[in-house]
Design a protein around this motif. Structure first.
Motif, mmCIF file in Angstrom:
data_model
loop_
_atom_site.group_PDB
_atom_site.id
_atom_site.type_symbol
_atom_site.label_atom_id
_atom_site.label_comp_id
_atom_site.label_asym_id
_atom_site.label_seq_id
_atom_site.Cartn_x
_atom_site.Cartn_y
_atom_site.Cartn_z
ATOM 1 N N UNK A 77 0.876 -1.245 0.002
ATOM 2 C CA UNK A 77 -0.069 -0.027 -0.075
ATOM 3 C C UNK A 77 0.852 1.068 -0.077
ATOM 4 N N UNK A 78 2.195 1.211 0.402
ATOM 5 C CA UNK A 78 2.847 2.332 0.198
ATOM 6 C C UNK A 78 3.726 2.422 -0.985
ATOM 7 N N UNK A 134 5.381 0.719 -3.072
ATOM 8 C CA UNK A 134 6.402 -0.106 -3.534
ATOM 9 C C UNK A 134 5.689 -1.696 -4.017
ATOM 10 N N UNK A 145 -0.587 -5.567 2.980
ATOM 11 C CA UNK A 145 -0.921 -5.575 4.494
ATOM 12 C C UNK A 145 -2.107 -6.634 4.683
ATOM 13 N N UNK A 169 -5.618 -2.492 9.979
ATOM 14 C CA UNK A 169 -5.256 -1.117 9.646
ATOM 15 C C UNK A 169 -6.604 -0.448 9.232
ATOM 16 N N UNK A 197 -7.362 2.876 4.993
ATOM 17 C CA UNK A 197 -7.229 1.563 4.643
ATOM 18 C C UNK A 197 -8.727 0.861 4.966
ATOM 19 N N UNK A 218 -6.625 6.667 -4.818
ATOM 20 C CA UNK A 218 -5.535 6.863 -4.201
ATOM 21 C C UNK A 218 -5.595 6.800 -2.737
ATOM 22 N N UNK A 219 -4.394 6.594 -1.776
ATOM 23 C CA UNK A 219 -4.456 6.663 -0.675
ATOM 24 C C UNK A 219 -4.430 8.189 -0.264
ATOM 25 N N UNK A 260 -2.783 9.916 1.319
ATOM 26 C CA UNK A 260 -1.249 10.531 1.445
ATOM 27 C C UNK A 260 -0.420 10.532 0.399
ATOM 28 N N UNK A 261 -0.847 9.661 -0.630
ATOM 29 C CA UNK A 261 0.074 9.222 -1.624
ATOM 30 C C UNK A 261 -0.932 8.715 -2.729
ATOM 31 N N UNK A 262 -0.246 8.744 -3.898
ATOM 32 C CA UNK A 262 -1.099 8.270 -5.076
ATOM 33 C C UNK A 262 -0.861 6.660 -5.299
ATOM 34 N N UNK A 314 0.772 4.560 -9.235
ATOM 35 C CA UNK A 314 2.164 4.097 -9.819
ATOM 36 C C UNK A 314 3.011 3.328 -8.706
ATOM 37 N N UNK A 323 7.021 1.885 -7.341
ATOM 38 C CA UNK A 323 8.299 1.228 -7.320
ATOM 39 C C UNK A 323 8.600 -0.058 -7.212
ATOM 40 N N UNK A 332 2.484 15.413 -12.125
ATOM 41 C CA UNK A 332 2.318 14.573 -10.754
ATOM 42 C C UNK A 332 2.278 15.507 -9.545
ATOM 43 N N UNK A 375 -0.128 16.210 -6.507
ATOM 44 C CA UNK A 375 0.301 15.756 -5.040
ATOM 45 C C UNK A 375 0.273 17.058 -4.241
ATOM 46 N N UNK A 377 -2.228 16.276 -1.239
ATOM 47 C CA UNK A 377 -1.456 15.493 -0.018
ATOM 48 C C UNK A 377 -1.422 16.703 1.053
ATOM 49 N N UNK A 378 -1.972 16.678 2.362
ATOM 50 C CA UNK A 378 -1.766 17.793 3.054
ATOM 51 C C UNK A 378 -0.449 17.783 3.425
ATOM 52 N N UNK A 379 0.330 16.550 3.688
ATOM 53 C CA UNK A 379 1.840 16.675 4.253
ATOM 54 C C UNK A 379 2.671 17.094 3.436
#
Lengths: 338, 208
Positions: free
Chosen positions: A154-155, A157, A252, A272, A280, A291-292, A294-296, A299, A301, B102, B106, B110-112
């Motif tokens: 979920x992070x 990667x 997770x 979670x 989650x 999207x999460x 806090x991040x997309x 995509x 890694x 992107x 972001x 994304x608040x942070x």
């Protein structure tokens, strides 16, 4: 990049990871050198009973029954076409296993002392045959299969990992689920003495770690319980001795070091989702469109990802397993049930 | 003539060496399969630690007779900014992959990342006005402007809090240090610190 020395005699060129897109010339040359090395190896490698068959992968310290099951294993029962397997060193040293600490290297550093033999799993709830089973007895009726799956965290990667396990559905059928069995709930070991993360006073997780699946997800043939990876027993940091692998869901969901499997009527508590419900969900299907916060999630890694050659790729719907599982979610709003 | 050359040189080297070592480790595969992420985290936490060290200097100066603390304040502040810049570059290169379309997404969602960008902008303003000419030109307003550092500290802590996933132990350590350093600036505490200096001769050696 890894080369399998097949357990019995074969060693043909298709065993070598194909010219994958991201391999740099140097890495490719390295793989070639390893191939030369492996040509000289088989006699020696076969002399050791539980050799992993993966270049540079130590067999670990498996219990006797594991070596036996390994003999009858179906190798490469499922593969990932055109993608390289993540090096064992990375898959076993870059882990999220918060029972052993919050950093990626903590599980490899701290999990070594966890006793995994003997191990018992409690099966209870809406089943005809509840009980406390030894792991050996649980695994005994099944043929181990090697399933090479993409693993998407979920992070954002991801890795490609060759698991050794058997379908969860086969195990559940043996327990004879009743008509009340609508969900499966899983629980990780609680053992603060060996799991330093469970002792942390500032941890946010309410131990033990818990996860769950809907019954049809659990019965899907892609869903497995793994006891090994890379042709060997699971390293402790990867969830020894028994973990769940659900390749179309975020990592997770793949609960580790399982001690309890319960069949239940209501959607079970999951760790979670309970900790951060807006981040989650219960389903946690890999979905590049949701999207999460806090991040997309569009995509990912793919590890290893070099400093100046970032191995970034588009995330696939259901992690590329849509043909097998999309029908499970027909008519559901996946932005709502994330 | 430069005063306190040894102290200044020591601070310079101590701040310069870690990023060089980390970068070397990343290139030699000593940081695991995702070196960009590790560099990013270390640079971010490095910037936060440097910021906290910078904020230690005033209370130390009040509490001791030694005036040397003031001589490294600007340098530590600029190092904080340098680490924050490297942290930002690491984000753009290793996480975003220089995909600037992107970045717009972001920043909106994304608040942070917004909070981090604000903290960096604050440090930029402080760094740009850290020279003598700006001090002279701004006069009394300079001091007011540089109180912005407290806002930057708050933003940086919030930025980190939003990244924590399961264990806030480390964050609480940074938060406590920051809270303590701010509390020491409240008049009753700072008066106490200054009294300390008056009643006791301070040790002369440089403690680093």
């Amino acid at each position: 990049m890894l080369i399998r020395i097949p357990p019995r005699s074969r060693c043909d060129s298709s065993e070598i990871t194909p010219e994958s897109v991201y391999l740099s010339r140097r890495r490719f040359m390295g793989a070639g050198a390893a191939l030369l090395g492996s040509a000289a190896l088989p006699v020696w490698a076969q002399a050791q009973a539980p050799a992993s068959g993966y270049e540079g992968v130590e067999p670990g310290n498996p219990p006797g029954w594991f070596a036996q099951k390994l003999d009858g294993a179906r190798w490469k029962a499922m593969e990932v076409a055109g993608e390289s397997i993540t090096p064992f060193q990375d898959a076993s040293h870059y882990n999220n296993f918060y029972e052993f600490g919050p950093d990626k290297g903590d599980p490899a550093a701290n999990a070594g002392g966890l006793p995994t033999e003997p191990w018992t799993v409690k099966i209870d709830g809406a089943v005809g045959k509840p009980g406390q089973y030894s792991l050996e007895d649980l695994v005994q009726p099944h043929t181990l299969e090697e399933r090479i799956y993409r693993m998407r965290c979920v992070e954002a990667w991801s890795m490609v990992i060759p698991w050794l396990g058997f379908p969860l559905g086969d195990l559940l059928k043996r327990a004879e689920p009743s008509s009340k069995a609508k969900y499966v709930s899983f629980e990780t070991l609680s053992d603060p003495e060996h799991m330093p993360g469970q002792k942390s006073r500032f941890g946010l997780i309410d131990w033990p770690y818990r996860e769950g699946l809907r019954m049809d997800e659990a019965m899907n043939p892609l869903t497995i319980l793994a006891v090994g990876m890379y042709g060997r027993v699971l390293p402790n940091q990867n969830g020894a001795p028994l973990r769940l692998v659900v390749p179309w869901k975020y990592g997770f969901k793949g609960i580790k070091s399982i001690v309890r499997i319960s069949l239940v009527e209501e959607q079970p508590y999951t760790t979670w989702q309970n900790l951060a419900p807006n981040e989650y969900g219960f389903y946690a299907n890999v979905n590049p469109q949701v999207d999460h916060p806090r991040w997309t999630q569009a995509r990912e890694r793919r590890l290893p990802s070099g400093l100046f050659s970032p191995n970034v790729r588009d995330t696939l719907m259901f992690n590329g397993y849509g043909d097998e599982v999309a029908s499970l979610y027909q008519g559901m709003d996946l932005a709502k049930y994330y | 003539m430069i005063r306190q050359p040894l102290l200044r040189g020591g601070v310079f080297l101590a701040a310069l060496i870690p990023p060089l070592v980390w970068f070397y480790q990343a290139l030699s595969n000593a940081l695991g399969p995702d070196p960009g992420k590790v560099l990013l985290d270390r640079l971010g936490q490095g910037a936060l630690i440097l910021l906290l060290l910078t904020l230690c200097l005033s209370p130390l100066q009040w509490a001791t007779r030694w005036s040397g603390w003031a001589h490294i304040r600007r340098q530590l502040g600029l190092w904080t900014f340098a680490y924050a810049c490297l942290h930002l570059v690491a984000y753009l290169l290793f996480v975003l992959g220089l995909d600037f379309t992107q970045l717009a997404v972001e920043l909106r969602k994304r608040p942070y990342i917004i909070v981090g960008a604000l903290a960096w902008s604050g440090l930029l303003a402080l760094a740009l006005t850290s020279n003598r000419a700006s001090m002279r030109r701004l006069g009394a307003r300079w001091k007011k402007l540089h109180r912005l550092v407290y806002a930057v500290l708050g933003l940086a802590l919030l930025h980190m809090l939003w990244i924590v996933r399961s264990d806030i132990g480390l964050w609480l350590v940074y938060f406590s240090c920051g809270a303590l350093l701010l509390a020491l600036r409240l008049p009753p505490a700072s008066r106490l610190l200054k009294k300390l200096r008056g009643t006791r001769p301070a040790p002369a050696q440089v403690s680093r």
